[in-house]
Design a protein around this motif. Structure first.
Motif, PDB file in Angstrom:
ATOM      1  N   PHE A 127     -13.274   5.556  16.278  1.00  0.00           N
ATOM      2  CA  PHE A 127     -11.431   5.413  16.225  1.00  0.00           C
ATOM      3  C   PHE A 127     -10.430   4.332  16.477  1.00  0.00           C
ATOM      4  O   PHE A 127      -9.957   3.518  15.207  1.00  0.00           O
ATOM      5  CB  PHE A 127     -10.772   6.299  16.879  1.00  0.00           C
ATOM      6  CG  PHE A 127      -9.349   6.895  17.179  1.00  0.00           C
ATOM      7  CD1 PHE A 127      -8.836   7.506  16.566  1.00  0.00           C
ATOM      8  CD2 PHE A 127      -8.729   6.328  18.449  1.00  0.00           C
ATOM      9  CE1 PHE A 127      -7.099   7.932  15.842  1.00  0.00           C
ATOM     10  CE2 PHE A 127      -7.414   6.427  18.161  1.00  0.00           C
ATOM     11  CZ  PHE A 127      -6.792   7.082  17.286  1.00  0.00           C
ATOM     12  N   MET A 128     -10.731   3.442  17.365  1.00  0.00           N
ATOM     13  CA  MET A 128     -10.637   1.945  17.766  1.00  0.00           C
ATOM     14  C   MET A 128     -10.519   1.308  16.725  1.00  0.00           C
ATOM     15  O   MET A 128      -9.799   0.119  16.175  1.00  0.00           O
ATOM     16  CB  MET A 128     -11.016   1.659  18.873  1.00  0.00           C
ATOM     17  CG  MET A 128      -9.702   2.330  20.454  1.00  0.00           C
ATOM     18  SD  MET A 128      -8.183   2.728  19.926  1.00  0.00           S
ATOM     19  CE  MET A 128      -7.418   0.172  20.276  1.00  0.00           C
ATOM     20  N   ASP A 129     -11.574   0.987  16.009  1.00  0.00           N
ATOM     21  CA  ASP A 129     -12.727   0.576  14.896  1.00  0.00           C
ATOM     22  C   ASP A 129     -11.436   0.840  13.585  1.00  0.00           C
ATOM     23  O   ASP A 129     -11.352  -0.569  13.128  1.00  0.00           O
ATOM     24  CB  ASP A 129     -13.890   0.390  15.056  1.00  0.00           C
ATOM     25  CG  ASP A 129     -14.182  -0.832  13.651  1.00  0.00           C
ATOM     26  OD1 ASP A 129     -14.064  -1.185  14.170  1.00  0.00           O
ATOM     27  OD2 ASP A 129     -15.243  -0.380  12.729  1.00  0.00           O
ATOM     28  N   ASN A 130     -11.534   1.848  13.520  1.00  0.00           N
ATOM     29  CA  ASN A 130     -10.704   2.482  12.063  1.00  0.00           C
ATOM     30  C   ASN A 130      -9.268   1.795  12.689  1.00  0.00           C
ATOM     31  O   ASN A 130      -8.169   1.283  11.656  1.00  0.00           O
ATOM     32  CB  ASN A 130     -10.898   3.447  12.228  1.00  0.00           C
ATOM     33  CG  ASN A 130     -11.785   3.998  11.015  1.00  0.00           C
ATOM     34  OD1 ASN A 130     -12.347   3.459  10.249  1.00  0.00           O
ATOM     35  ND2 ASN A 130     -11.862   5.050  11.590  1.00  0.00           N
ATOM     36  N   LEU A 131      -8.604   1.997  13.122  1.00  0.00           N
ATOM     37  CA  LEU A 131      -7.279   1.892  13.851  1.00  0.00           C
ATOM     38  C   LEU A 131      -6.840   0.029  13.546  1.00  0.00           C
ATOM     39  O   LEU A 131      -5.831  -1.014  12.362  1.00  0.00           O
ATOM     40  CB  LEU A 131      -6.381   1.665  15.264  1.00  0.00           C
ATOM     41  CG  LEU A 131      -6.464   3.337  15.549  1.00  0.00           C
ATOM     42  CD1 LEU A 131      -5.877   3.666  16.678  1.00  0.00           C
ATOM     43  CD2 LEU A 131      -6.044   3.777  14.329  1.00  0.00           C
ATOM     44  N   TYR A 132      -8.073  -0.859  14.300  1.00  0.00           N
ATOM     45  CA  TYR A 132      -7.949  -2.418  13.863  1.00  0.00           C
ATOM     46  C   TYR A 132      -8.033  -2.902  12.238  1.00  0.00           C
ATOM     47  O   TYR A 132      -7.619  -3.678  12.335  1.00  0.00           O
ATOM     48  CB  TYR A 132      -9.270  -3.251  15.303  1.00  0.00           C
ATOM     49  CG  TYR A 132      -9.127  -4.507  15.189  1.00  0.00           C
ATOM     50  CD1 TYR A 132      -8.034  -4.885  16.356  1.00  0.00           C
ATOM     51  CD2 TYR A 132      -9.967  -5.619  14.205  1.00  0.00           C
ATOM     52  CE1 TYR A 132      -8.834  -6.233  16.597  1.00  0.00           C
ATOM     53  CE2 TYR A 132      -9.810  -6.601  14.791  1.00  0.00           C
ATOM     54  CZ  TYR A 132      -9.426  -7.066  15.199  1.00  0.00           C
ATOM     55  OH  TYR A 132      -9.217  -8.167  15.818  1.00  0.00           O
ATOM     56  N   ARG A 133      -8.624  -2.244  11.679  1.00  0.00           N
ATOM     57  CA  ARG A 133      -9.055  -2.573  10.257  1.00  0.00           C
ATOM     58  C   ARG A 133      -8.342  -2.316   9.273  1.00  0.00           C
ATOM     59  O   ARG A 133      -7.477  -3.022   8.847  1.00  0.00           O
ATOM     60  CB  ARG A 133      -9.843  -1.962   9.554  1.00  0.00           C
ATOM     61  CG  ARG A 133     -12.343  -1.721  10.115  1.00  0.00           C
ATOM     62  CD  ARG A 133     -12.742  -1.098   9.957  1.00  0.00           C
ATOM     63  NE  ARG A 133     -13.121  -0.937   8.580  1.00  0.00           N
ATOM     64  CZ  ARG A 133     -13.551   0.158   8.420  1.00  0.00           C
ATOM     65  NH1 ARG A 133     -13.989   1.106   8.609  1.00  0.00           N
ATOM     66  NH2 ARG A 133     -14.044   0.053   6.244  1.00  0.00           N
ATOM     67  N   MET A 134      -7.547  -1.769  10.241  1.00  0.00           N
ATOM     68  CA  MET A 134      -5.781  -0.808   9.729  1.00  0.00           C
ATOM     69  C   MET A 134      -4.366  -1.246   9.685  1.00  0.00           C
ATOM     70  O   MET A 134      -4.188  -1.631   8.983  1.00  0.00           O
ATOM     71  CB  MET A 134      -5.936   0.899   9.047  1.00  0.00           C
ATOM     72  CG  MET A 134      -6.711   1.559   8.476  1.00  0.00           C
ATOM     73  SD  MET A 134      -6.227   3.503   8.314  1.00  0.00           S
ATOM     74  CE  MET A 134      -5.983   3.762  10.346  1.00  0.00           C
ATOM     75  N   LEU A 135      -4.526  -2.241  10.738  1.00  0.00           N
ATOM     76  CA  LEU A 135      -3.342  -3.264  11.273  1.00  0.00           C
ATOM     77  C   LEU A 135      -3.674  -4.424  10.770  1.00  0.00           C
ATOM     78  O   LEU A 135      -5.033  -5.531  10.686  1.00  0.00           O
ATOM     79  CB  LEU A 135      -3.099  -3.057  12.774  1.00  0.00           C
ATOM     80  CG  LEU A 135      -2.067  -4.130  13.823  1.00  0.00           C
ATOM     81  CD1 LEU A 135      -0.564  -3.039  13.378  1.00  0.00           C
ATOM     82  CD2 LEU A 135      -2.585  -4.118  14.625  1.00  0.00           C
TER      83      LEU A 135
END
Length: 208
Positions: A127-135
């Protein structure tokens, strides 16, 4: 429709069915008010629920934001959000926060909001990796989570996979260039924990 939605959407907040003094409602609203000054540009609210928070942000920051995407994994909840909290700058859509394809589907954001989400997902690191990729580089993530016994340990909350310890929560943000940690008590947020006070909610403000 509203009653049925309340019965099977777990912890999703429906303000129109709650008293204005309901503690959970006030805490959730407070998180959006806390986050509002950080909001600008293209914004993602992941696990947006019934959409009341997206609507609050869109009205409060209408000059600063260009677009707000509200994502939730439940179809009925998204339909409700579209009907009850429609706004010209908001798009609600169904999506899975753990879908590795989500960053490619949604694109990049200047601001990402994630309130009381991470305790519901089986793989918090994905989940955190997805957020990082989208920011976007230089973008801001505002994320909250209840504290508990730790990753992989049972909780007393039926809809929570687990609740991270304060130490595990802080470790989620090691990739960010700047992190400010806050602790929520009711509708207030404190930067420095006080001795003898138990804090149930952590709030991180992170710059990529």
């Amino acid at each position: 429709m509203v009653i049925a939605l309340l019965e099977w959407t777990g912890e999703r907040i429906i303000p129109k069915l709650l008293k204005p003094t309901n503690g959970m409602l006030l805490e959730h609203i407070a998180r959006y008010y806390f986050a509002a000054p950080y909001v600008k540009g293209r914004v993602l609210d992941i696990a947006c629920g019934t959409g009341y928070g997206c609507h609050m942000i869109a009205k409060d920051r209408k000059r600063e934001l260009t677009e707000l995407i509200g994502v939730d994994d439940d179809e009925a909840t998204i339909l409700y959000a579209n009907r009850e909290y429609n706004h010209q700058k908001i798009t609600y859509q169904q999506g899975d926060a753990l879908d590795p394809a989500l960053p490619e589907q949604l694109g990049l954001f200047d601001t990402i909001l994630s309130f009381e989400t991470i305790e519901h997902v089986a793989d918090d690191l994905l989940f955190m990796d997805n957020l990082y990729r989208m920011l976007k580089p230089g973008g801001t993530l505002v994320l909250s989570s209840p504290f508990g016994r730790g990753r992989g340990k049972e909780t007393s909350e039926p809809f929570h996979v687990h609740q991270l310890t304060p130490e595990e929560f802080a470790e989620l943000f090691v990739r960010y260039s700047d992190v400010d940690m806050y602790y929520q008590r009711g509708v207030t947020f404190e930067k420095t924990p006080r001795d003898g006070v138990r804090y149930f909610i952590g709030m991180a403000v992170c710059t990529k």
